[in-house]
Design an enzyme around this catalytic site. Structure first.
Site, PDB file in Angstrom:
ATOM      1  CG  LEU A  22      49.686  37.829 -54.829  1.00  9.48           C
ATOM      2  CD1 LEU A  22      49.589  37.093 -56.168  1.00  9.48           C
ATOM      3  CD2 LEU A  22      49.728  39.318 -55.064  1.00  9.48           C
ATOM      4  CG  ASP A  23      43.744  40.681 -51.795  1.00  8.05           C
ATOM      5  OD1 ASP A  23      44.222  40.575 -50.661  1.00  8.05           O
ATOM      6  OD2 ASP A  23      43.324  41.745 -52.268  1.00  8.05           O
ATOM      7  NE  ARG A  24      38.704  33.514 -51.859  1.00 10.87           N
ATOM      8  CZ  ARG A  24      37.792  33.410 -52.846  1.00 10.87           C
ATOM      9  NH1 ARG A  24      37.928  32.498 -53.801  1.00 10.87           N
ATOM     10  NH2 ARG A  24      36.748  34.211 -52.871  1.00 10.87           N
TER      11      ARG A  24
ATOM     12  CB  THR B 139      45.218  39.092 -56.605  1.00  7.14           C
ATOM     13  OG1 THR B 139      44.385  40.139 -56.097  1.00  7.14           O
ATOM     14  CG2 THR B 139      46.275  39.705 -57.513  1.00  7.14           C
TER      15      THR B 139
ATOM     16  NE  ARG C 177      40.080  44.430 -54.513  1.00  5.21           N
ATOM     17  CZ  ARG C 177      39.601  43.600 -53.588  1.00  5.21           C
ATOM     18  NH1 ARG C 177      40.428  42.931 -52.803  1.00  5.21           N
ATOM     19  NH2 ARG C 177      38.302  43.456 -53.442  1.00  5.21           N
TER      20      ARG C 177
END
Length: 330
Positions: A140-142, A144, A241
């Protein structure tokens, strides 16, 4: 190529970065060369770095205005790195003999990088579980928050990663977006590719890109923002996004794909989160949460593993102020 030694006179605990000069870069100013080699670096910051950190092998400092030569190696000697603080607590929401599922807080990176090492989910798993810590099956993105699935042995890791690679995983996200999405449910089919210009991590909608499909449904709608459920059918970087931004309804707090585009991200890198930037973005981080996942259990492909993670407090507060006073069931 052998890694250069630290120039004489430098602190032995310093971090050494080396950049060989390729033929196509020969003749560039040194600050321009460094700017091209380090993503997200402004010209002003590149000059500052060169002035304080660019060395020759003999220990003498270089100048920003000098021209680089093919075959040379530019050395940057940085002070010992001070890792940024991040949340370090994560919740285990499912565990069995094969699988560990955690609820990752927003702000915690999953993998080590040039910026983060100890403050990552990978490192924290080793701290808690030792040398045989569970391995991440995806990322996951940091910024998120939400569900991350981990494997507790090599066989489970191989099977779980295959599920993600072959799109045999059902993922559900929650996002708080700007404006009112119409129609209130639908499918976005917009191909994506890495941007030809600008930041190296930026994605863009492009006809020659890879297929990307997202299903969405508006769960709650306020005057200025909506709570949206998202189900990605493909797993492209920044897919949710970018797709929402392409519809004209970016996720609140998005520094890359919000109304200001990547300029907000560059400002954040330079200044950190300021009150003015927070006001313009609407939130400290992009308001995106991995809320549910369903996939085959690695011990038995006929058995389904389904796990949910509740919306985190920061998004609940944002929902209350921007979408609806009461949002039940999340």
């Amino acid at each position: 190529m052998r890694r250069p030694n630290l120039p004489p006179g430098c602190d032995p605990d310093s971090i050494l970065l080396s950049f060989p000069v390729a033929r196509e870069h020969a003749g560039q100013r040194l600050d321009r060369f460094i700017q091209s080699r380090i993503p997200r670096l402004s010209r002003t910051r590149a000059k500052r770095i060169v002035k304080s950190c660019a060395y020759r092998a003999n220990g003498t400092l270089r100048k920003a205005s000098e021209r680089v030569r093919f075959g040379d190696t530019i050395l940057l000697v940085r002070p010992k790195f001070q890792e940024p603080e991040t949340p370090r607590d994560f919740e285990v929401i499912h565990e069995d003999a094969e699988v560990l599922v955690v609820n990752k807080p927003a702000g915690l990176p999953v993998h080590p990088s040039a910026t983060y090492h100890r403050n990552t989910l990978t490192y924290l798993l080793r701290e808690r579980f030792g040398d045989h810590a569970p391995k991440l099956a995806h990322r996951l993105d940091r910024e998120t928050s939400g569900i991350v699935v981990c494997a507790k042995n090599h066989t489970a890791e191989r099977k779980l990663k295959a599920c993600f690679a072959e799109r045999r995983v059902k993922k559900t996200y929650l996002a708080i977006v700007r404006g009112a999405l119409l129609p209130r449910e639908g499918t976005v089919r917009l191909p994506m590719a890495r941007a030809r210009e600008g930041l190296h991590l930026l994605m863009e909608i492009r006809e020659d890109g890879l297929p990307a499909v997202t299903e969405y449904a508006v769960l709650e709608q306020g005057e200025s923002h909506g709570l949206v459920q998202l189900r990605p059918r493909t797993g492209r970087q920044h897919q949710l996004r970018l797709h929402l931004a392409a519809l004209g309804h970016p996720i609140d707090g998005d520094k890359l794909y919000g109304p200001e585009g990547a300029r907000a991200f560059v400002e954040y890198i330079e200044t950190g989160m300021t009150e003015d930037l927070r006001r313009r973005l609407g939130h400290d981080r992009h308001a995106l949460h991995a809320a549910q996942i369903e996939l085959e259990h690695p011990a038995d492909p006929k058995k389904s593993l389904r796990v949910s993670a509740p919306m985190p407090p920061d998004m609940r507060t944002l929902c209350k102020t921007r979408v609806a006073e009461h949002v039940a069931g999340f």
